[in-house]
Design a protein around this motif. Sequence first.
Motif, PDB file in Angstrom:
ATOM      1  N   ILE A  31       0.843  -1.206   0.000  1.00 39.95           N
ATOM      2  CA  ILE A  31       0.000   0.000   0.000  1.00 39.95           C
ATOM      3  C   ILE A  31       0.873   1.249   0.000  1.00 39.95           C
ATOM      4  O   ILE A  31       0.658   2.183  -0.780  1.00 39.95           O
ATOM      5  N   ASP A  32       1.883   1.268   0.864  1.00 43.59           N
ATOM      6  CA  ASP A  32       2.750   2.444   0.954  1.00 43.59           C
ATOM      7  C   ASP A  32       3.499   2.678  -0.355  1.00 43.59           C
ATOM      8  O   ASP A  32       3.634   3.820  -0.813  1.00 43.59           O
ATOM      9  N   LEU A  33       3.985   1.608  -0.978  1.00 43.49           N
ATOM     10  CA  LEU A  33       4.746   1.771  -2.217  1.00 43.49           C
ATOM     11  C   LEU A  33       3.837   2.133  -3.386  1.00 43.49           C
ATOM     12  O   LEU A  33       4.222   2.924  -4.256  1.00 43.49           O
ATOM     13  N   LEU A  34       2.639   1.588  -3.412  1.00 48.24           N
ATOM     14  CA  LEU A  34       1.694   1.953  -4.466  1.00 48.24           C
ATOM     15  C   LEU A  34       1.365   3.444  -4.421  1.00 48.24           C
ATOM     16  O   LEU A  34       1.084   4.053  -5.460  1.00 48.24           O
ATOM     17  N   SER A  35       1.402   4.019  -3.243  1.00 46.79           N
ATOM     18  CA  SER A  35       1.097   5.451  -3.117  1.00 46.79           C
ATOM     19  C   SER A  35       2.140   6.306  -3.826  1.00 46.79           C
ATOM     20  O   SER A  35       1.897   7.492  -4.073  1.00 46.79           O
ATOM     21  N   CYS A  36       3.292   5.724  -4.171  1.00 46.72           N
ATOM     22  CA  CYS A  36       4.350   6.458  -4.857  1.00 46.72           C
ATOM     23  C   CYS A  36       4.202   6.412  -6.373  1.00 46.72           C
ATOM     24  O   CYS A  36       4.933   7.117  -7.087  1.00 46.72           O
ATOM     25  N   ALA A  37       3.299   5.588  -6.893  1.00 46.50           N
ATOM     26  CA  ALA A  37       3.201   5.373  -8.329  1.00 46.50           C
ATOM     27  C   ALA A  37       2.654   6.601  -9.048  1.00 46.50           C
ATOM     28  O   ALA A  37       1.717   7.252  -8.581  1.00 46.50           O
ATOM     29  N   ASP A  38       3.238   6.889 -10.197  1.00 48.40           N
ATOM     30  CA  ASP A  38       2.723   7.969 -11.047  1.00 48.40           C
ATOM     31  C   ASP A  38       1.587   7.473 -11.930  1.00 48.40           C
ATOM     32  O   ASP A  38       0.743   8.265 -12.349  1.00 48.40           O
ATOM     33  N   SER A  39       1.568   6.185 -12.223  1.00 48.56           N
ATOM     34  CA  SER A  39       0.460   5.548 -12.933  1.00 48.56           C
ATOM     35  C   SER A  39       0.423   4.082 -12.536  1.00 48.56           C
ATOM     36  O   SER A  39       1.446   3.499 -12.154  1.00 48.56           O
ATOM     37  N   VAL A  40      -0.771   3.498 -12.637  1.00 44.20           N
ATOM     38  CA  VAL A  40      -0.968   2.085 -12.285  1.00 44.20           C
ATOM     39  C   VAL A  40      -1.767   1.424 -13.396  1.00 44.20           C
ATOM     40  O   VAL A  40      -2.735   1.998 -13.909  1.00 44.20           O
ATOM     41  N   VAL A  41      -1.358   0.212 -13.770  1.00 49.29           N
ATOM     42  CA  VAL A  41      -2.161  -0.638 -14.645  1.00 49.29           C
ATOM     43  C   VAL A  41      -2.474  -1.898 -13.862  1.00 49.29           C
ATOM     44  O   VAL A  41      -1.568  -2.545 -13.328  1.00 49.29           O
ATOM     45  N   SER A  42      -3.748  -2.247 -13.792  1.00 44.59           N
ATOM     46  CA  SER A  42      -4.146  -3.365 -12.934  1.00 44.59           C
ATOM     47  C   SER A  42      -5.317  -4.122 -13.530  1.00 44.59           C
ATOM     48  O   SER A  42      -6.177  -3.549 -14.210  1.00 44.59           O
ATOM     49  N   ASN A  43      -5.324  -5.431 -13.262  1.00 42.84           N
ATOM     50  CA  ASN A  43      -6.540  -6.210 -13.472  1.00 42.84           C
ATOM     51  C   ASN A  43      -7.591  -5.769 -12.457  1.00 42.84           C
ATOM     52  O   ASN A  43      -7.300  -5.010 -11.523  1.00 42.84           O
ATOM     53  N   ASP A  44      -8.808  -6.264 -12.629  1.00 35.37           N
ATOM     54  CA  ASP A  44      -9.862  -6.050 -11.635  1.00 35.37           C
ATOM     55  C   ASP A  44      -9.508  -6.902 -10.423  1.00 35.37           C
ATOM     56  O   ASP A  44      -9.791  -8.096 -10.376  1.00 35.37           O
ATOM     57  N   SER A  45      -8.874  -6.284  -9.439  1.00 37.55           N
ATOM     58  CA  SER A  45      -8.336  -7.020  -8.288  1.00 37.55           C
ATOM     59  C   SER A  45      -8.377  -6.142  -7.060  1.00 37.55           C
ATOM     60  O   SER A  45      -8.719  -4.962  -7.111  1.00 37.55           O
ATOM     61  N   GLY A  46      -7.986  -6.728  -5.937  1.00 37.36           N
ATOM     62  CA  GLY A  46      -7.923  -5.963  -4.706  1.00 37.36           C
ATOM     63  C   GLY A  46      -6.962  -4.793  -4.806  1.00 37.36           C
ATOM     64  O   GLY A  46      -7.249  -3.690  -4.329  1.00 37.36           O
ATOM     65  N   LEU A  47      -5.803  -5.015  -5.439  1.00 42.76           N
ATOM     66  CA  LEU A  47      -4.828  -3.938  -5.562  1.00 42.76           C
ATOM     67  C   LEU A  47      -5.333  -2.821  -6.464  1.00 42.76           C
ATOM     68  O   LEU A  47      -4.926  -1.659  -6.312  1.00 42.76           O
ATOM     69  N   MET A  48      -6.222  -3.137  -7.409  1.00 41.17           N
ATOM     70  CA  MET A  48      -6.848  -2.084  -8.213  1.00 41.17           C
ATOM     71  C   MET A  48      -7.622  -1.127  -7.309  1.00 41.17           C
ATOM     72  O   MET A  48      -7.521   0.101  -7.443  1.00 41.17           O
ATOM     73  N   HIS A  49      -8.375  -1.683  -6.366  1.00 40.12           N
ATOM     74  CA  HIS A  49      -9.154  -0.842  -5.461  1.00 40.12           C
ATOM     75  C   HIS A  49      -8.246  -0.088  -4.486  1.00 40.12           C
ATOM     76  O   HIS A  49      -8.542   1.051  -4.105  1.00 40.12           O
ATOM     77  N   VAL A  50      -7.134  -0.714  -4.097  1.00 40.52           N
ATOM     78  CA  VAL A  50      -6.167  -0.013  -3.251  1.00 40.52           C
ATOM     79  C   VAL A  50      -5.598   1.187  -3.999  1.00 40.52           C
ATOM     80  O   VAL A  50      -5.519   2.300  -3.466  1.00 40.52           O
ATOM     81  N   ALA A  51      -5.197   0.977  -5.260  1.00 43.16           N
ATOM     82  CA  ALA A  51      -4.641   2.072  -6.056  1.00 43.16           C
ATOM     83  C   ALA A  51      -5.652   3.203  -6.219  1.00 43.16           C
ATOM     84  O   ALA A  51      -5.299   4.384  -6.149  1.00 43.16           O
ATOM     85  N   ALA A  52      -6.919   2.842  -6.432  1.00 38.15           N
ATOM     86  CA  ALA A  52      -7.961   3.864  -6.557  1.00 38.15           C
ATOM     87  C   ALA A  52      -8.119   4.633  -5.251  1.00 38.15           C
ATOM     88  O   ALA A  52      -8.270   5.859  -5.258  1.00 38.15           O
ATOM     89  N   ALA A  53      -8.085   3.907  -4.118  1.00 41.95           N
ATOM     90  CA  ALA A  53      -8.234   4.559  -2.816  1.00 41.95           C
ATOM     91  C   ALA A  53      -7.041   5.435  -2.471  1.00 41.95           C
ATOM     92  O   ALA A  53      -7.137   6.307  -1.609  1.00 41.95           O
ATOM     93  N   LEU A  54      -5.926   5.215  -3.156  1.00 39.42           N
ATOM     94  CA  LEU A  54      -4.750   6.083  -3.004  1.00 39.42           C
ATOM     95  C   LEU A  54      -4.779   7.224  -4.028  1.00 39.42           C
ATOM     96  O   LEU A  54      -3.863   8.039  -4.072  1.00 39.42           O
ATOM     97  N   ASN A  55      -5.832   7.225  -4.854  1.00 37.57           N
ATOM     98  CA  ASN A  55      -6.037   8.260  -5.886  1.00 37.57           C
ATOM     99  C   ASN A  55      -4.873   8.329  -6.864  1.00 37.57           C
ATOM    100  O   ASN A  55      -4.465   9.404  -7.300  1.00 37.57           O
ATOM    101  N   ARG A  56      -4.360   7.162  -7.250  1.00 38.42           N
ATOM    102  CA  ARG A  56      -3.309   7.094  -8.262  1.00 38.42           C
ATOM    103  C   ARG A  56      -3.954   7.057  -9.650  1.00 38.42           C
ATOM    104  O   ARG A  56      -4.991   6.407  -9.838  1.00 38.42           O
ATOM    105  N   PRO A  57      -3.363   7.723 -10.649  1.00 38.23           N
ATOM    106  CA  PRO A  57      -3.855   7.582 -12.019  1.00 38.23           C
ATOM    107  C   PRO A  57      -3.855   6.100 -12.421  1.00 38.23           C
ATOM    108  O   PRO A  57      -2.813   5.439 -12.351  1.00 38.23           O
ATOM    109  N   LEU A  58      -5.004   5.586 -12.827  1.00 35.96           N
ATOM    110  CA  LEU A  58      -5.204   4.141 -12.895  1.00 35.96           C
ATOM    111  C   LEU A  58      -5.860   3.725 -14.205  1.00 35.96           C
ATOM    112  O   LEU A  58      -6.878   4.289 -14.609  1.00 35.96           O
ATOM    113  N   VAL A  59      -5.249   2.729 -14.847  1.00 42.68           N
ATOM    114  CA  VAL A  59      -5.878   2.039 -15.976  1.00 42.68           C
ATOM    115  C   VAL A  59      -6.318   0.674 -15.474  1.00 42.68           C
ATOM    116  O   VAL A  59      -5.483  -0.142 -15.058  1.00 42.68           O
ATOM    117  N   ALA A  60      -7.628   0.427 -15.492  1.00 42.11           N
ATOM    118  CA  ALA A  60      -8.192  -0.825 -15.004  1.00 42.11           C
ATOM    119  C   ALA A  60      -8.601  -1.681 -16.190  1.00 42.11           C
ATOM    120  O   ALA A  60      -9.381  -1.238 -17.045  1.00 42.11           O
TER     121      ALA A  60
END
Length: 344
Positions: free
Chosen positions: A250-279
């Motif tokens: 969670i802490d390291l994902l908060s550092c991401a400038d962009s995220v690409v994720s499957n529909d998964s738990g980490l996708m929702h974590v990235a969204a909750a960290l308000n990271r630019p996200l491609v799902a």
Amino acid sequence: MNILIVGPSWVGDMVMAQTLFQCLRMRYPDCQIDVLAPEWSRPILERMPEVRQALSFPLGHGALELATRRRIGKSLAGQYDQAILLPNSLKSALVPYFAGIPKRTGWRGEFRYVLLNDVRTLDKSRYPLMIERFMALAYEPGAELPKPYPRPSLRIDPVSRDAALAKFGLALDRPVLALCPGAEFGESKRWPAEHYALVAEARIREGWQVWLFGSKKDHPVGEEIRQRLIPGLREEAVNLSGDTSLAEAIDLLSCADSVVSNDSGLMHVAAALNRPLVAVYGSTSPGFTPPLADQVEVVRLGLDCSPCFDRTCRFGHYNCMRQLLPQPVNEALQRLQGSVVEVR
């Protein structure tokens, strides 16, 4: 008012459950919310300011162990005014019942009428989103849900984030693309490793670094993605899958400038960290569990056979994922980036 929440058993569902906690705080500003959930969920709950404490539930998913549930219930007796159950199982209603909590709220399911005394009947057409089904339990039956809907938002402690960066020898001297190629649900949610590798290659050639996230089960696919990169590019990708704790992820994902994720738990974590996200969606639907954030691009083919919500493809071809090529994902990343990201 003290409220006990019986939490869900999946990472993404636990993240989305924060919308219920936020609604409870809006309705009862001084309420105290405790969440009874598996121990793995503690790092998520500790990052939610609405939650007073996470109570570790020692039983595995699906285990009955009636005596243990009775013991836990008795230990919680007299502490809560209301219990709200997010799982629909009969087992999930036992602890609040044994605790004698005066008001026990949940959706109708699995013959648990005796165990609940505030039973709701779900109208799926009225509440198509999972967060709506969570949020509705904070209000009386038939009440209108507040709009705009609250969104999950996990808080990050800079000290623990910096500790995680130091532990894994990571630096923020270049933009970070986080890839989350796993999906606990099953193969039908997994975008192919070769597609992820092409997305990683494109970003690395632009001066980015790539961090791969997931569980121990996802470590092999992370390595496959890395091995598909040519020497010279491969060194710019770090496979963290299975090496980090959930808290560190969670802490390291908060550092991401962009995220690409499957529909998964980490996708929702990235969204909750308000990271630019491609799902990337295939067998499931963003119409039920969409990522909730400001900068989100959903990419899917929308084949006639999807969404099927099956763990494995009934036709054996997984075309909803395999035929979804890297180009639309790369284009979505470019739209999210807008202007060129400055190297820090």
